[in-house]
Design a protein around this motif. Structure first.
Motif, mmCIF file in Angstrom:
data_model
loop_
_atom_site.group_PDB
_atom_site.id
_atom_site.type_symbol
_atom_site.label_atom_id
_atom_site.label_comp_id
_atom_site.label_asym_id
_atom_site.label_seq_id
_atom_site.Cartn_x
_atom_site.Cartn_y
_atom_site.Cartn_z
ATOM 1 N N PHE A 1 -26.242 -7.964 -36.458
ATOM 2 C CA PHE A 1 -27.521 -8.149 -35.781
ATOM 3 C C PHE A 1 -28.654 -7.951 -36.780
ATOM 4 O O PHE A 1 -29.395 -6.962 -36.710
ATOM 5 C CB PHE A 1 -27.668 -7.170 -34.611
ATOM 6 N N PRO A 2 -28.832 -8.845 -37.730
ATOM 7 C CA PRO A 2 -29.871 -8.651 -38.762
ATOM 8 C C PRO A 2 -31.286 -8.757 -38.208
ATOM 9 O O PRO A 2 -32.218 -8.234 -38.814
ATOM 10 C CB PRO A 2 -29.576 -9.775 -39.760
ATOM 11 N N PHE A 3 -31.463 -9.425 -37.058
ATOM 12 C CA PHE A 3 -32.814 -9.622 -36.507
ATOM 13 C C PHE A 3 -33.242 -8.493 -35.575
ATOM 14 O O PHE A 3 -34.330 -8.543 -35.018
ATOM 15 C CB PHE A 3 -32.871 -10.965 -35.755
ATOM 16 N N SER A 4 -32.371 -7.506 -35.389
ATOM 17 C CA SER A 4 -32.731 -6.368 -34.553
ATOM 18 C C SER A 4 -33.826 -5.552 -35.246
ATOM 19 O O SER A 4 -33.685 -5.153 -36.411
ATOM 20 C CB SER A 4 -31.496 -5.493 -34.292
ATOM 21 N N ILE A 5 -34.919 -5.280 -34.528
ATOM 22 C CA ILE A 5 -36.047 -4.541 -35.124
ATOM 23 C C ILE A 5 -35.718 -3.051 -35.244
ATOM 24 O O ILE A 5 -36.017 -2.416 -36.246
ATOM 25 C CB ILE A 5 -37.326 -4.751 -34.269
ATOM 26 N N GLN A 6 -35.081 -2.489 -34.198
ATOM 27 C CA GLN A 6 -34.810 -1.053 -34.181
ATOM 28 C C GLN A 6 -33.644 -0.673 -35.099
ATOM 29 O O GLN A 6 -33.742 0.272 -35.871
ATOM 30 C CB GLN A 6 -34.489 -0.626 -32.736
ATOM 31 N N ASN A 7 -32.534 -1.398 -34.984
ATOM 32 C CA ASN A 7 -31.333 -0.998 -35.721
ATOM 33 C C ASN A 7 -30.572 -2.234 -36.207
ATOM 34 O O ASN A 7 -29.563 -2.645 -35.631
ATOM 35 C CB ASN A 7 -30.435 -0.154 -34.804
ATOM 36 N N PRO A 8 -31.034 -2.856 -37.287
ATOM 37 C CA PRO A 8 -30.329 -4.048 -37.795
ATOM 38 C C PRO A 8 -28.943 -3.700 -38.316
ATOM 39 O O PRO A 8 -28.744 -2.644 -38.921
ATOM 40 C CB PRO A 8 -31.244 -4.530 -38.929
ATOM 41 N N SER A 9 -27.977 -4.584 -38.056
ATOM 42 C CA SER A 9 -26.582 -4.368 -38.482
ATOM 43 C C SER A 9 -26.161 -5.510 -39.381
ATOM 44 O O SER A 9 -26.444 -6.685 -39.090
ATOM 45 C CB SER A 9 -25.657 -4.284 -37.265
ATOM 46 N N TYR A 10 -25.453 -5.175 -40.440
ATOM 47 C CA TYR A 10 -25.037 -6.195 -41.407
ATOM 48 C C TYR A 10 -23.533 -6.129 -41.673
ATOM 49 O O TYR A 10 -23.089 -6.121 -42.812
ATOM 50 C CB TYR A 10 -25.794 -6.022 -42.731
ATOM 51 N N GLY A 11 -22.748 -6.028 -40.630
ATOM 52 C CA GLY A 11 -21.292 -6.086 -40.784
ATOM 53 C C GLY A 11 -20.833 -7.536 -40.694
ATOM 54 O O GLY A 11 -21.024 -8.205 -39.670
ATOM 55 N N ILE A 12 -20.225 -8.049 -41.747
ATOM 56 C CA ILE A 12 -19.955 -9.489 -41.812
ATOM 57 C C ILE A 12 -18.687 -9.913 -41.058
ATOM 58 O O ILE A 12 -18.414 -11.110 -40.911
ATOM 59 C CB ILE A 12 -19.849 -9.940 -43.294
ATOM 60 N N LEU A 13 -17.917 -8.954 -40.562
ATOM 61 C CA LEU A 13 -16.653 -9.314 -39.905
ATOM 62 C C LEU A 13 -16.824 -10.304 -38.742
ATOM 63 O O LEU A 13 -15.983 -11.204 -38.583
ATOM 64 C CB LEU A 13 -15.932 -8.048 -39.437
ATOM 65 N N PRO A 14 -17.862 -10.189 -37.886
ATOM 66 C CA PRO A 14 -18.021 -11.204 -36.836
ATOM 67 C C PRO A 14 -18.196 -12.626 -37.383
ATOM 68 O O PRO A 14 -17.667 -13.582 -36.797
ATOM 69 C CB PRO A 14 -19.263 -10.737 -36.083
ATOM 70 N N LEU A 15 -18.929 -12.762 -38.495
ATOM 71 C CA LEU A 15 -19.106 -14.097 -39.085
ATOM 72 C C LEU A 15 -17.793 -14.612 -39.682
ATOM 73 O O LEU A 15 -17.466 -15.806 -39.560
ATOM 74 C CB LEU A 15 -20.195 -14.065 -40.164
ATOM 75 N N ILE A 16 -17.042 -13.703 -40.320
ATOM 76 C CA ILE A 16 -15.740 -14.114 -40.868
ATOM 77 C C ILE A 16 -14.792 -14.487 -39.734
ATOM 78 O O ILE A 16 -14.049 -15.473 -39.821
ATOM 79 C CB ILE A 16 -15.145 -12.974 -41.726
ATOM 80 N N SER A 17 -14.852 -13.717 -38.645
ATOM 81 C CA SER A 17 -14.009 -14.022 -37.485
ATOM 82 C C SER A 17 -14.311 -15.419 -36.943
ATOM 83 O O SER A 17 -13.399 -16.206 -36.663
ATOM 84 C CB SER A 17 -14.237 -12.958 -36.404
ATOM 85 N N GLY A 18 -15.608 -15.729 -36.787
ATOM 86 C CA GLY A 18 -15.990 -17.055 -36.291
ATOM 87 C C GLY A 18 -15.542 -18.162 -37.227
ATOM 88 O O GLY A 18 -15.038 -19.212 -36.783
#
Length: 315
Positions: free
Chosen positions: A77-94
């Motif tokens: 969730f890189p666009f989250s203002i409060q707590n952005p997350s940059y774990g790439i596993l969801p993109l690799i999964s897709g």
């Protein structure tokens, strides 16, 4: 006999001397290799420049985001203002989900097409069918994307009511259709290179045409066939427009093919079209994702080369 050979050698030298005036002059002739070397060098330097740019910008991203979080994180969730997350596993999964569906579609159809063209089709049929098959490779991928969104997805919805408008199944099938020509054409070339004497030997022992195709020609051409499949997988991993149009933009770590997903390439397109400002962490994240994609495709290409050399048959 010796005098005839001497006369022949003299005639060739004389011919070269006579034609030297019609060919390029000597200085131009000497410069040609350097010109060609410079052209090849531009390609090599361009590749090196791209790789260094990718690595440099990726290091900038990792100066702001932990490498451990990037590799092991399960939320993107890189666009989250409060707590952005940059774990790439969801993109690799897709990405792997789309690639897996594409392989299931493309490999059987591509190999069947290759076997038909190599072992059963007449020369006239081959000259007619193969160019038509390869036309698929010339269709712009954006057209494939709209084909997946407006035709394949509504068709699948009649069988799978739970299918959402943006899903992994539809673009996966269409990516599979897109890479069929690569598998069929390269595999057919590999099978056609098998000498006819091997086929004739198998037939002389009583093998049927199908047995010759499946038990003799296919194993003999396995290096070329596997290499074509690996290259096609590499193409499927890097496919961009089909998944951008038809798969949606919802990165999630699941194996459900009926839900919306996001692939690595689709994320890069999303950010590159203006969803993030230059110099932000989100902006640099596309280089980290691109570097990950680069490692995937590089690994597949190296695997294809290894298989091609390891199992190559010399005739």
């Amino acid at each position: 006999m010796a005098s005839k050979s001497k006369e022949s050698s003299y005639s060739v030298a004389e011919m070269i001397s006579k034609n030297s005036g019609k060919s390029l002059n000597r200085s131009v002739e000497k410069s040609i290799p350097w010109i060609l070397f410079a052209i090849a060098g531009v390609s090599v330097l361009t590749t090196i420049g791209i790789v260094f740019t990718l690595i440099f910008e990726t290091f900038t991203f990792f100066s702001r985001v932990s490498v451990f979080e990037f590799i092991t994180g399960t939320e993107w969730f890189p666009f989250s203002i409060q707590n952005p997350s940059y774990g790439i596993l969801p993109l690799i999964s897709g990405t792997l989900k789309i690639t897996g569906i594409a392989v299931v579609v493309a490999v059987p159809i591509g190999l069947a097409s290759a076997i038909y063209l190599s072992e059963y089709a007449t020369d006239r049929s081959r000259r007619f069918i193969k160019p038509i098959l390869e036309v698929l490779a010339g269709i712009p991928t954006i057209v494939f994307g709209f084909f997946a969104l407006t035709f394949v997805t509504p068709l699948l919805e009649s069988f799978i009511p739970s299918l959402t408008i943006f899903n992994a199944l539809s673009p996966g099938i269409v990516v599979g259709i897109m890479i069929i020509p690569m598998i069929a054409s390269l595999s057919e070339d590999a099978m056609s290179s098998v000498p006819n004497s091997i086929r004739e030997g198998a037939q002389a022992l009583g093998a049927t045409k199908l047995e010759v195709a499946l038990k003799v020609v296919l194993p003999a051409a396995v290096s070329g066939i596997v290499a074509s499949i690996v290259l096609a997988i590499s193409r499927a991993i890097g496919e961009t427009m089909i998944v951008t149009v038809a798969a949606g933009a919802s990165p999630n770590l699941s194996w459900n093919v009926t839900d919306s997903i996001q692939t690595m390439t689709a994320y890069i397109v999303q950010v590159s079209t203006g969803d993030a400002g230059y110099g932000t962490t989100i902006y640099y994240s596309i280089y980290a994702v691109g570097f990950t994609l680069f490692l995937f495709t590089l690994g597949m290409n190296l695997l294809a080369q290894y298989i091609s050399k390891r199992f190559r048959e010399e005739y």
